[in-house]
Scaffold this active site. Structure first.
Site, PDB file in Angstrom:
ATOM      1  N   THR A 136       0.819  -1.208   0.000  1.00  0.00           N
ATOM      2  CA  THR A 136       0.000   0.000   0.000  1.00  0.00           C
ATOM      3  C   THR A 136       0.856   1.263   0.000  1.00  0.00           C
ATOM      4  O   THR A 136       2.008   1.235   0.461  1.00  0.00           O
ATOM      5  CB  THR A 136      -0.895  -0.021   1.260  1.00  0.00           C
ATOM      6  N   ASP A 137       0.271   2.374  -0.449  1.00  0.00           N
ATOM      7  CA  ASP A 137       0.972   3.665  -0.365  1.00  0.00           C
ATOM      8  C   ASP A 137       1.028   4.182   1.071  1.00  0.00           C
ATOM      9  O   ASP A 137       1.776   5.119   1.372  1.00  0.00           O
ATOM     10  CB  ASP A 137       0.300   4.703  -1.284  1.00  0.00           C
ATOM     11  N   GLU A 138       0.241   3.568   1.985  1.00  0.00           N
ATOM     12  CA  GLU A 138       0.202   4.089   3.365  1.00  0.00           C
ATOM     13  C   GLU A 138       1.544   3.932   4.083  1.00  0.00           C
ATOM     14  O   GLU A 138       1.789   4.592   5.090  1.00  0.00           O
ATOM     15  CB  GLU A 138      -0.906   3.403   4.179  1.00  0.00           C
ATOM     16  N   TYR A 162      -1.881  -0.384  11.045  1.00  0.00           N
ATOM     17  CA  TYR A 162      -2.023  -1.062   9.744  1.00  0.00           C
ATOM     18  C   TYR A 162      -0.822  -0.749   8.857  1.00  0.00           C
ATOM     19  O   TYR A 162      -0.163  -1.664   8.324  1.00  0.00           O
ATOM     20  CB  TYR A 162      -3.321  -0.627   9.051  1.00  0.00           C
ATOM     21  N   SER A 165       2.349  -2.329  10.018  1.00  0.00           N
ATOM     22  CA  SER A 165       2.415  -3.781   9.788  1.00  0.00           C
ATOM     23  C   SER A 165       2.680  -4.077   8.313  1.00  0.00           C
ATOM     24  O   SER A 165       3.411  -5.015   7.983  1.00  0.00           O
ATOM     25  CB  SER A 165       1.135  -4.472  10.281  1.00  0.00           C
ATOM     26  N   LYS A 166       2.138  -3.261   7.407  1.00  0.00           N
ATOM     27  CA  LYS A 166       2.421  -3.460   5.979  1.00  0.00           C
ATOM     28  C   LYS A 166       3.876  -3.084   5.686  1.00  0.00           C
ATOM     29  O   LYS A 166       4.552  -3.747   4.887  1.00  0.00           O
ATOM     30  CB  LYS A 166       1.469  -2.627   5.114  1.00  0.00           C
TER      31      LYS A 166
HETATM   32  P1  NAD Z   1      -9.745  -7.160   2.276  1.00  0.00           P
HETATM   33  O1  NAD Z   1      -9.748  -6.872   3.735  1.00  0.00           O
HETATM   34  O2  NAD Z   1     -10.956  -6.864   1.469  1.00  0.00           O
HETATM   35  O3  NAD Z   1      -9.395  -8.701   2.037  1.00  0.00           O
HETATM   36  C1  NAD Z   1      -8.418  -9.386   2.770  1.00  0.00           C
HETATM   37  C2  NAD Z   1      -8.594 -10.865   2.529  1.00  0.00           C
HETATM   38  O4  NAD Z   1      -7.547 -11.567   3.250  1.00  0.00           O
HETATM   39  C3  NAD Z   1      -9.927 -11.419   3.052  1.00  0.00           C
HETATM   40  O5  NAD Z   1     -10.506 -12.277   2.095  1.00  0.00           O
HETATM   41  C4  NAD Z   1      -9.536 -12.205   4.306  1.00  0.00           C
HETATM   42  O6  NAD Z   1     -10.392 -13.306   4.573  1.00  0.00           O
HETATM   43  C5  NAD Z   1      -8.130 -12.656   3.956  1.00  0.00           C
HETATM   44  N1  NAD Z   1      -7.303 -12.910   5.160  1.00  0.00           N
HETATM   45  C6  NAD Z   1      -7.153 -12.079   6.223  1.00  0.00           C
HETATM   46  N2  NAD Z   1      -6.353 -12.694   7.141  1.00  0.00           N
HETATM   47  C7  NAD Z   1      -5.964 -13.879   6.613  1.00  0.00           C
HETATM   48  C8  NAD Z   1      -5.123 -14.934   7.059  1.00  0.00           C
HETATM   49  N3  NAD Z   1      -4.509 -14.892   8.259  1.00  0.00           N
HETATM   50  N4  NAD Z   1      -4.936 -15.996   6.255  1.00  0.00           N
HETATM   51  C9  NAD Z   1      -5.556 -16.078   5.044  1.00  0.00           C
HETATM   52  N5  NAD Z   1      -6.383 -15.124   4.585  1.00  0.00           N
HETATM   53  C10 NAD Z   1      -6.578 -14.025   5.353  1.00  0.00           C
HETATM   54  O7  NAD Z   1      -8.465  -6.399   1.697  1.00  0.00           O
HETATM   55  P2  NAD Z   1      -8.269  -5.651   0.302  1.00  0.00           P
HETATM   56  O8  NAD Z   1      -8.758  -4.276   0.412  1.00  0.00           O
HETATM   57  O9  NAD Z   1      -8.751  -6.534  -0.784  1.00  0.00           O
HETATM   58  O10 NAD Z   1      -6.673  -5.582   0.267  1.00  0.00           O
HETATM   59  C11 NAD Z   1      -5.924  -6.678  -0.231  1.00  0.00           C
HETATM   60  C12 NAD Z   1      -4.446  -6.347  -0.140  1.00  0.00           C
HETATM   61  O11 NAD Z   1      -4.178  -5.166  -0.893  1.00  0.00           O
HETATM   62  C13 NAD Z   1      -3.973  -6.057   1.281  1.00  0.00           C
HETATM   63  O12 NAD Z   1      -2.690  -6.613   1.430  1.00  0.00           O
HETATM   64  C14 NAD Z   1      -3.914  -4.530   1.352  1.00  0.00           C
HETATM   65  O13 NAD Z   1      -2.925  -4.116   2.252  1.00  0.00           O
HETATM   66  C15 NAD Z   1      -3.541  -4.193  -0.079  1.00  0.00           C
HETATM   67  N6  NAD Z   1      -3.999  -2.879  -0.571  1.00  0.00           N
HETATM   68  C16 NAD Z   1      -5.313  -2.515  -0.468  1.00  0.00           C
HETATM   69  C17 NAD Z   1      -5.733  -1.300  -1.002  1.00  0.00           C
HETATM   70  C18 NAD Z   1      -7.186  -0.859  -0.937  1.00  0.00           C
HETATM   71  O14 NAD Z   1      -7.495   0.266  -1.330  1.00  0.00           O
HETATM   72  N7  NAD Z   1      -8.117  -1.683  -0.486  1.00  0.00           N
HETATM   73  C19 NAD Z   1      -4.805  -0.454  -1.622  1.00  0.00           C
HETATM   74  C20 NAD Z   1      -3.466  -0.859  -1.691  1.00  0.00           C
HETATM   75  C21 NAD Z   1      -3.090  -2.080  -1.172  1.00  0.00           C
HETATM   76  O1  DAU Z   2      -4.169   3.927   0.426  1.00  0.00           O
HETATM   77  C1  DAU Z   2      -4.388   2.545   0.356  1.00  0.00           C
HETATM   78  C2  DAU Z   2      -5.245   2.117   1.523  1.00  0.00           C
HETATM   79  O2  DAU Z   2      -6.572   2.564   1.241  1.00  0.00           O
HETATM   80  C3  DAU Z   2      -5.227   0.621   1.755  1.00  0.00           C
HETATM   81  O3  DAU Z   2      -3.923   0.230   2.104  1.00  0.00           O
HETATM   82  C4  DAU Z   2      -6.215   0.229   2.868  1.00  0.00           C
HETATM   83  O4  DAU Z   2      -6.255  -1.182   3.011  1.00  0.00           O
HETATM   84  C5  DAU Z   2      -7.597   0.739   2.477  1.00  0.00           C
HETATM   85  O5  DAU Z   2      -8.522   0.456   3.496  1.00  0.00           O
HETATM   86  C6  DAU Z   2      -7.542   2.244   2.221  1.00  0.00           C
HETATM   87  O6  DAU Z   2      -7.248   2.963   3.442  1.00  0.00           O
HETATM   88  P1  DAU Z   2      -8.016   4.306   3.857  1.00  0.00           P
HETATM   89  O7  DAU Z   2      -7.900   4.478   5.316  1.00  0.00           O
HETATM   90  O8  DAU Z   2      -7.603   5.434   2.985  1.00  0.00           O
HETATM   91  O9  DAU Z   2      -9.525   3.879   3.416  1.00  0.00           O
HETATM   92  P2  DAU Z   2     -10.957   4.131   4.133  1.00  0.00           P
HETATM   93  O10 DAU Z   2     -11.983   3.725   3.136  1.00  0.00           O
HETATM   94  O11 DAU Z   2     -11.014   3.539   5.492  1.00  0.00           O
HETATM   95  O12 DAU Z   2     -10.973   5.704   4.279  1.00  0.00           O
HETATM   96  C7  DAU Z   2     -10.831   6.571   3.157  1.00  0.00           C
HETATM   97  C8  DAU Z   2     -10.808   7.996   3.686  1.00  0.00           C
HETATM   98  O13 DAU Z   2     -12.107   8.310   4.197  1.00  0.00           O
HETATM   99  C9  DAU Z   2      -9.856   8.208   4.847  1.00  0.00           C
HETATM  100  O14 DAU Z   2      -9.289   9.501   4.749  1.00  0.00           O
HETATM  101  C10 DAU Z   2     -10.741   8.115   6.085  1.00  0.00           C
HETATM  102  C11 DAU Z   2     -12.074   8.650   5.598  1.00  0.00           C
HETATM  103  N1  DAU Z   2     -13.287   8.070   6.207  1.00  0.00           N
HETATM  104  C12 DAU Z   2     -13.395   6.723   6.293  1.00  0.00           C
HETATM  105  C13 DAU Z   2     -14.520   6.147   6.844  1.00  0.00           C
HETATM  106  C14 DAU Z   2     -14.635   4.633   6.975  1.00  0.00           C
HETATM  107  C15 DAU Z   2     -14.316   8.907   6.617  1.00  0.00           C
HETATM  108  O15 DAU Z   2     -14.215  10.155   6.495  1.00  0.00           O
HETATM  109  N2  DAU Z   2     -15.436   8.340   7.157  1.00  0.00           N
HETATM  110  C16 DAU Z   2     -15.571   6.979   7.305  1.00  0.00           C
HETATM  111  O16 DAU Z   2     -16.631   6.545   7.845  1.00  0.00           O
END
Ligand code: NAD
Ligand code: DAU
Length: 360
Positions: A136-138, A162, A165-166
């Protein structure tokens, strides 16, 4: 299953993982999908693959070394694509333990079992094997309004459990490349949106609340900026890096679509008003409520994706406005199915996260 093409995907029942599995199978790959099915995993995301011999689902924990060794031995993948993680920042603030366990220890366990498996392959298979870590970019922390976007050279500065940990998992992947020569690749991507996202995240949460006339909680002043990328574009980027990325390298992936949260929420309100007008609810933007901010809330993320464009000719192919409209429509259509994942445990989380944030 065609063993030579098999990809082992972890977390393939989650948001991005399930979109990735669907894309790979459609492209002719065979996938072994290892997912623990935590609250965020939903086998229903893959319903269209029921009975498809190119998809095998294994319910297992990436922290379980015997299970990971077995799945590698049995399916002999040519690559591992590692999505499995705890992914929600707010949950990492409330309960960080699971994030350290899965994201750090789980990644370590998977790397170690992949290294053992890879060591036992023939020379040709070893040369072809890849371990792609999805990050992730975080990990780069927070930008000020005029700062340049994150590049692959930006120093790590994670601000939430989070993100930390990443970052830890990214460092382990790097170490396995430099120490053991494991052929790794890492991608660091910005915020994704699209189908199958768990409705605790901003976009699906706000769409579903707007549909139902519930409060739309905006943290702080709503001025935090995220760089949004359509999930299918993220999946094509990962597949591109998997096939052509340089070993040991990291690639940033982004959407060139920076938007402030308040703008995103207002856009959702307009689209839901247009697609599902409801006289009893009226103008949905009146449901917006500014609530207590997320502790350590990163102000701005922005990705410089010029390396992947230059080296691998990948760039986002979808327009934000089109995909965003399509995504809102998808959640409105699926609202009854999404209801199934909003279990008792989900409702407990929503109560815990939002009741503490007194309206401002
Ligand atoms: P998500 O939470 O929707 O899905 C995570 C999946 O991992 C789930 O299906 C869950 O059951 C599985 N999982 C969790 N713990 C596990 C374990 N111990 N063993 C096996 N499976 C397990 O997450 P996402 O949003 O699809 O993100 C997927 C990956 O991409 C993550 O590594 C996240 O850090 C990264 N990422 C997400 C975003 C985003 O915007 N969502 C952006 C950049 C990177
Ligand atoms: O940047 C990549 C990341 O994007 C991934 O690594 C994470 O797994 C993914 O969850 C996401 O993280 P964010 O924290 O940016 O996503 P979230 O949807 O939780 O929140 C997006 C923005 O909106 C953030 O600035 C927090 C804000 N927010 C979120 C929620 C849930 C609100 O203002 N209200 C809300 O209720």
């Amino acid at each position: 299953m065609k063993k030579d093409r098999t990809i082992l995907v972890t977390g393939g029942a989650g948001f991005i993982g399930s979109n990735f599995v669907l894309q790979c199978v459609a492209a002719g790959d065979a996938v072994v999908n290892v997912d623990l099915l935590t609250y965020a995993g939903n086998a229903g995301n893959l319903a269209e693959l029921d009975g498809n011999p190119r998809h095998v689902f294994v319910q297992a924990d990436i922290c379980n070394e015997n299970a990971m060794a077995l799945v590698l031995r049995e399916h002999r993948p040519r690559a591992v694509v590692h999505f499995a993680a705890e992914s929600h920042v707010d949950r990492s603030i409330a309960s960080p333990d699971a994030f350290i366990r899965t994201n750090v220890h789980g990644t370590f366990t998977l790397l170690e079992q992949a290294r053992r498996y890879w060591t036992g392959l023939s020379e040709g298979e070893r040369a072809e094997f890849r371990f792609l870590h999805v990050s992730t970019d975080e990990v780069y922390g927070s930008l000020r309004p005029d700062d340049p976007s994150f590049t692959e050279e930006t120093a790590y500065a994670p601000n939430s459990p989070y993100a930390a940990s990443k970052a830890g998992s990214d460092h382990l992947v790097r170490a396995y490349f430099h120490t053991y020569g494991l052929p790794t690749l890492t991608t660091n991507c910005s915020n994704n949106y699209g189908p199958f996202q768990f409705p605790e995240k901003l976009i699906p949460l706000v769409i579903l609340n707007a549909l139902e006339g519930k409060v739309l909680p905006v943290y702080g002043d709503g001025g935090n900026v995220r760089d949004w990328l359509y999930v299918e574009d993220h999946c094509t980027a990962i597949r591109t890096v998997l096939e052509r990325g340089r070993l040991g390298e990291t690639y940033n992936i982004g959407g060139n679509s920076e938007r402030a949260n308040l703008e995103v929420v207002r856009t959702i309100c307009h689209l839901v008003d247009e697609m599902r007008p409801d006289a009893a609810i009226g103008d949905r933007s009146r449901l917006i409520q500014f609530v207590a901010d997320r502790p350590g809330h990163d102000r701005r993320y922005a990705i410089d994706a010029s390396k992947i464009a230059r080296e691998l000719s990948w760039q986002p192919s979808m327009r934000f406005e089109d995909c965003f409209r399509q995504t809102v429509g998808w959640y409105l259509e699926q609202s009854r199915c999404v209801e199934d994942v909003r279990s008792g445990a989900y409702r407990d989380w929503i109560r815990q996260n939002y009741e503490e944030r007194t309206a401002r």
